[in-house]
Design a protein around this motif. Structure first.
Motif, PDB file in Angstrom:
ATOM      1  N   MET A   1      32.303  75.431  33.518  1.00  0.00           N
ATOM      2  CA  MET A   1      31.285  76.438  33.369  1.00  0.00           C
ATOM      3  C   MET A   1      29.937  75.842  33.763  1.00  0.00           C
ATOM      4  O   MET A   1      29.664  74.675  33.500  1.00  0.00           O
ATOM      5  CB  MET A   1      31.233  76.936  31.914  1.00  0.00           C
ATOM      6  N   ARG A   2      29.113  76.668  34.381  1.00  0.00           N
ATOM      7  CA  ARG A   2      27.782  76.254  34.806  1.00  0.00           C
ATOM      8  C   ARG A   2      26.762  76.906  33.886  1.00  0.00           C
ATOM      9  O   ARG A   2      26.897  78.069  33.541  1.00  0.00           O
ATOM     10  CB  ARG A   2      27.551  76.709  36.244  1.00  0.00           C
ATOM     11  N   ALA A   3      25.732  76.163  33.521  1.00  0.00           N
ATOM     12  CA  ALA A   3      24.684  76.682  32.643  1.00  0.00           C
ATOM     13  C   ALA A   3      23.359  76.728  33.372  1.00  0.00           C
ATOM     14  O   ALA A   3      23.015  75.806  34.113  1.00  0.00           O
ATOM     15  CB  ALA A   3      24.553  75.817  31.399  1.00  0.00           C
ATOM     16  N   PHE A   4      22.629  77.802  33.141  1.00  0.00           N
ATOM     17  CA  PHE A   4      21.262  77.958  33.615  1.00  0.00           C
ATOM     18  C   PHE A   4      20.395  78.113  32.375  1.00  0.00           C
ATOM     19  O   PHE A   4      20.526  79.102  31.652  1.00  0.00           O
ATOM     20  CB  PHE A   4      21.126  79.191  34.514  1.00  0.00           C
ATOM     21  N   LEU A   5      19.556  77.112  32.110  1.00  0.00           N
ATOM     22  CA  LEU A   5      18.694  77.121  30.934  1.00  0.00           C
ATOM     23  C   LEU A   5      17.259  77.370  31.354  1.00  0.00           C
ATOM     24  O   LEU A   5      16.730  76.643  32.200  1.00  0.00           O
ATOM     25  CB  LEU A   5      18.750  75.777  30.204  1.00  0.00           C
ATOM     26  N   VAL A   6      16.629  78.359  30.769  1.00  0.00           N
ATOM     27  CA  VAL A   6      15.221  78.621  31.044  1.00  0.00           C
ATOM     28  C   VAL A   6      14.396  77.793  30.070  1.00  0.00           C
ATOM     29  O   VAL A   6      14.592  77.861  28.850  1.00  0.00           O
ATOM     30  CB  VAL A   6      14.884  80.117  30.885  1.00  0.00           C
ATOM     31  N   LEU A  18      19.255  70.043  25.128  1.00  0.00           N
ATOM     32  CA  LEU A  18      20.003  69.703  26.340  1.00  0.00           C
ATOM     33  C   LEU A  18      20.977  68.545  26.101  1.00  0.00           C
ATOM     34  O   LEU A  18      22.161  68.660  26.444  1.00  0.00           O
ATOM     35  CB  LEU A  18      19.062  69.425  27.512  1.00  0.00           C
ATOM     36  N   PRO A  19      20.559  67.446  25.493  1.00  0.00           N
ATOM     37  CA  PRO A  19      21.543  66.389  25.218  1.00  0.00           C
ATOM     38  C   PRO A  19      22.650  66.854  24.262  1.00  0.00           C
ATOM     39  O   PRO A  19      23.796  66.427  24.369  1.00  0.00           O
ATOM     40  CB  PRO A  19      20.719  65.276  24.574  1.00  0.00           C
ATOM     41  N   TYR A  20      22.315  67.736  23.350  1.00  0.00           N
ATOM     42  CA  TYR A  20      23.284  68.251  22.377  1.00  0.00           C
ATOM     43  C   TYR A  20      24.320  69.154  23.048  1.00  0.00           C
ATOM     44  O   TYR A  20      25.497  69.148  22.675  1.00  0.00           O
ATOM     45  CB  TYR A  20      22.540  69.019  21.281  1.00  0.00           C
ATOM     46  N   ASN A  21      23.887  69.934  24.029  1.00  0.00           N
ATOM     47  CA  ASN A  21      24.749  70.926  24.676  1.00  0.00           C
ATOM     48  C   ASN A  21      25.424  70.446  25.954  1.00  0.00           C
ATOM     49  O   ASN A  21      26.388  71.056  26.408  1.00  0.00           O
ATOM     50  CB  ASN A  21      23.926  72.172  25.049  1.00  0.00           C
ATOM     51  N   ARG A  22      24.957  69.388  26.545  1.00  0.00           N
ATOM     52  CA  ARG A  22      25.356  69.022  27.909  1.00  0.00           C
ATOM     53  C   ARG A  22      26.859  68.926  28.096  1.00  0.00           C
ATOM     54  O   ARG A  22      27.402  69.321  29.140  1.00  0.00           O
ATOM     55  CB  ARG A  22      24.678  67.696  28.317  1.00  0.00           C
ATOM     56  N   HIS A  23      27.579  68.426  27.103  1.00  0.00           N
ATOM     57  CA  HIS A  23      29.019  68.202  27.265  1.00  0.00           C
ATOM     58  C   HIS A  23      29.820  69.493  27.454  1.00  0.00           C
ATOM     59  O   HIS A  23      30.961  69.463  27.897  1.00  0.00           O
ATOM     60  CB  HIS A  23      29.570  67.419  26.061  1.00  0.00           C
ATOM     61  N   HIS A  24      29.241  70.641  27.153  1.00  0.00           N
ATOM     62  CA  HIS A  24      29.950  71.914  27.296  1.00  0.00           C
ATOM     63  C   HIS A  24      30.060  72.387  28.749  1.00  0.00           C
ATOM     64  O   HIS A  24      30.860  73.266  29.044  1.00  0.00           O
ATOM     65  CB  HIS A  24      29.236  73.017  26.500  1.00  0.00           C
ATOM     66  N   CYS A  84      26.747  80.544  32.328  1.00  0.00           N
ATOM     67  CA  CYS A  84      26.123  80.721  31.019  1.00  0.00           C
ATOM     68  C   CYS A  84      24.611  80.746  31.231  1.00  0.00           C
ATOM     69  O   CYS A  84      24.049  79.813  31.795  1.00  0.00           O
ATOM     70  CB  CYS A  84      26.510  79.574  30.097  1.00  0.00           C
ATOM     71  N   LEU A  85      23.966  81.821  30.788  1.00  0.00           N
ATOM     72  CA  LEU A  85      22.516  81.932  30.848  1.00  0.00           C
ATOM     73  C   LEU A  85      21.990  81.750  29.426  1.00  0.00           C
ATOM     74  O   LEU A  85      22.413  82.462  28.523  1.00  0.00           O
ATOM     75  CB  LEU A  85      22.086  83.308  31.378  1.00  0.00           C
ATOM     76  N   MET A  86      21.083  80.795  29.254  1.00  0.00           N
ATOM     77  CA  MET A  86      20.574  80.550  27.910  1.00  0.00           C
ATOM     78  C   MET A  86      19.166  79.987  27.946  1.00  0.00           C
ATOM     79  O   MET A  86      18.690  79.555  28.989  1.00  0.00           O
ATOM     80  CB  MET A  86      21.511  79.640  27.121  1.00  0.00           C
ATOM     81  N   ASP A  87      18.527  80.028  26.806  1.00  0.00           N
ATOM     82  CA  ASP A  87      17.181  79.489  26.669  1.00  0.00           C
ATOM     83  C   ASP A  87      17.241  78.051  26.171  1.00  0.00           C
ATOM     84  O   ASP A  87      18.261  77.597  25.637  1.00  0.00           O
ATOM     85  CB  ASP A  87      16.356  80.338  25.704  1.00  0.00           C
ATOM     86  N   ALA A  88      16.125  77.365  26.291  1.00  0.00           N
ATOM     87  CA  ALA A  88      16.044  75.960  25.913  1.00  0.00           C
ATOM     88  C   ALA A  88      16.118  75.736  24.413  1.00  0.00           C
ATOM     89  O   ALA A  88      16.342  74.622  23.969  1.00  0.00           O
ATOM     90  CB  ALA A  88      14.752  75.351  26.452  1.00  0.00           C
ATOM     91  N   ASP A  89      15.960  76.783  23.621  1.00  0.00           N
ATOM     92  CA  ASP A  89      15.940  76.612  22.161  1.00  0.00           C
ATOM     93  C   ASP A  89      17.278  76.922  21.500  1.00  0.00           C
ATOM     94  O   ASP A  89      17.346  77.184  20.304  1.00  0.00           O
ATOM     95  CB  ASP A  89      14.826  77.461  21.544  1.00  0.00           C
ATOM     96  N   ARG A  97      34.456  76.344  21.511  1.00  0.00           N
ATOM     97  CA  ARG A  97      35.441  76.554  22.573  1.00  0.00           C
ATOM     98  C   ARG A  97      35.232  77.954  23.124  1.00  0.00           C
ATOM     99  O   ARG A  97      35.531  78.938  22.465  1.00  0.00           O
ATOM    100  CB  ARG A  97      36.877  76.414  22.042  1.00  0.00           C
ATOM    101  N   VAL A  98      34.715  78.037  24.324  1.00  0.00           N
ATOM    102  CA  VAL A  98      34.391  79.313  24.936  1.00  0.00           C
ATOM    103  C   VAL A  98      35.536  79.812  25.806  1.00  0.00           C
ATOM    104  O   VAL A  98      35.809  81.003  25.868  1.00  0.00           O
ATOM    105  CB  VAL A  98      33.095  79.197  25.772  1.00  0.00           C
ATOM    106  N   ALA A  99      36.238  78.917  26.461  1.00  0.00           N
ATOM    107  CA  ALA A  99      37.245  79.282  27.460  1.00  0.00           C
ATOM    108  C   ALA A  99      38.240  80.335  26.970  1.00  0.00           C
ATOM    109  O   ALA A  99      38.570  81.254  27.727  1.00  0.00           O
ATOM    110  CB  ALA A  99      37.972  78.043  27.962  1.00  0.00           C
TER     111      ALA A  99
END
Length: 135
Positions: A1-6, A18-24, A84-89, A97-99
């Motif tokens: 999955m690709r993430a776009f964080l604003v 970002l470090p907390y979420n990066r592994h997803h 995945c579209l999400m904000d920085a917060d 597990r999203v899949a």
């Protein structure tokens, strides 16, 4: 999955999430303004994320048009695969597990809790239930 964080003027929160979420995600793009890009870049580089900078957030006199920036980023990086579209917060649970829930044609929006004011670190997940659910 690709993430776009604003992340425009939220580098302090991006540095936590970002470090907390990066592994997803197998790819991460941080979408920001050209003015904020120098602040965002060190955080993104440390997490192997690409920075996409644009001034479209403020085009045509807009106070802040998040979708103009996201559309620019999607045009730049492509609209292929799961996105995945999400904000920085936003912090996802480490074991999320999203899949199993991904289905073409559906949009997912998980239950969210609000941690206000922003803490100096992502709180331990065992404490997340203490925070109110986002309306």
């Amino acid at each position: 999955m690709r993430a776009f964080l604003v992340s425009v003027d939220y580098t302090d929160l991006l540095a936590l999430t970002l470090p907390y979420n990066r592994h997803h995600f197998h790819e991460v793009f941080v979408v920001t303004s050209t003015a904020d890009a120098p602040n965002v870049r060190p955080v993104a580089d440390a997490c192997r994320a690409e920075v996409i900078a644009t001034d479209l957030f403020y085009a045509n006199g807009a106070d802040f048009n998040k979708w103009a920036g996201l559309e620019f980023a999607l045009d730049h990086a492509g609209r292929k695969g799961w996105i995945c579209l999400m904000d920085a917060d936003v912090a996802w649970p480490k074991g999320a597990r999203v899949a199993p829930y991904l289905r073409p044609g559906y949009i997912l929006s998980p239950l969210r809790r609000v941690c206000d004011p922003a803490p100096p670190a992502v709180p331990p997940e065992a404490e997340w239930s203490r925070h109110p659910i986002h309306p």
